[in-house]
Write a protein that holds these residues in place. Structure first.
Motif, short mmCIF file in Angstrom:
data_model
loop_
_atom_site.label_atom_id
_atom_site.label_comp_id
_atom_site.label_asym_id
_atom_site.label_seq_id
_atom_site.Cartn_x
_atom_site.Cartn_y
_atom_site.Cartn_z
N PHE A 41 0.66 -1.38 -0.03
CA PHE A 41 0.17 0.49 0.01
C PHE A 41 0.75 0.93 -0.15
CE2 PHE A 41 -3.87 -2.30 2.55
CZ PHE A 41 -4.01 -2.64 1.48
N LEU A 42 2.31 1.18 0.85
CA LEU A 42 3.07 2.62 1.43
C LEU A 42 3.86 3.08 -0.05
CD1 LEU A 42 4.05 1.94 4.29
CD2 LEU A 42 2.79 3.56 4.01
N GLU A 43 4.13 1.97 -0.96
CA GLU A 43 4.88 2.02 -2.53
C GLU A 43 3.76 2.29 -3.54
OE1 GLU A 43 7.74 -0.47 -5.46
OE2 GLU A 43 7.71 -1.04 -2.58
N GLU A 44 2.40 1.59 -3.42
CA GLU A 44 1.55 1.49 -4.79
C GLU A 44 0.64 1.95 -4.46
OE1 GLU A 44 0.49 0.32 -8.31
OE2 GLU A 44 2.41 -0.27 -7.79
N ILE A 45 0.28 3.39 -3.82
CA ILE A 45 -1.23 3.82 -3.25
C ILE A 45 -0.28 5.08 -2.38
CG2 ILE A 45 -3.30 3.90 -2.63
CD1 ILE A 45 -3.69 1.25 -2.73
N ILE A 49 -1.98 9.38 -2.31
CA ILE A 49 -2.41 10.21 -1.26
C ILE A 49 -1.24 10.92 -1.49
CG2 ILE A 49 -3.19 9.60 0.99
CD1 ILE A 49 -3.18 6.88 0.32
N TYR A 50 0.28 10.82 -0.91
CA TYR A 50 0.87 12.09 -0.95
C TYR A 50 0.91 13.57 -1.64
CZ TYR A 50 5.97 14.26 0.18
OH TYR A 50 6.98 14.79 0.34
N ASN A 51 0.85 13.31 -3.30
CA ASN A 51 0.91 13.79 -4.27
C ASN A 51 -0.21 14.92 -4.33
OD1 ASN A 51 2.95 13.12 -5.49
ND2 ASN A 51 2.49 11.97 -6.86
#
Length: 88
Positions: A41-45, A49-51
């Motif tokens: 999730f952190l790498e893919e999604i 969310i961050y952007n």
């Protein structure tokens, strides 16, 4: 940019994933599997969310910067105005 989270937050997220899958998907995840899912999730999604968060902050900052002149504006040539007021 890789999204990093602190060890305590990572552990809490893993526990949350384990609970979610047990309660909503009738699937028991172990600590390692939940950690792998969190990593996915952190790498893919996460970057999505961050952007979006960065774009939201930019929009809010731009709005604030555009209002700076209204907040700190001072009229020039005000010295004589205090003498030109009607006297009583």
């Amino acid at each position: 940019m890789a999204i990093e989270i602190s060890k305590p937050d990572r552990q809490q997220a893993i526990e949350s994933l384990m609970r979610y899958t047990a309660e909503h998907l009738d699937e028991r995840l172990g600590n390692v599997a939940a950690g792998a899912l969190l990593g996915f999730f952190l790498e893919e999604i996460g970057p999505l969310i961050y952007n979006q968060a960065v774009a939201d902050v930019q929009e809010r900052l731009l709005a604030r910067v555009q209002e700076v002149d209204l907040e700190v504006h001072e009229d020039a040539f005000q010295y004589w105005r205090k003498f030109d007021r009607p006297r009583r």
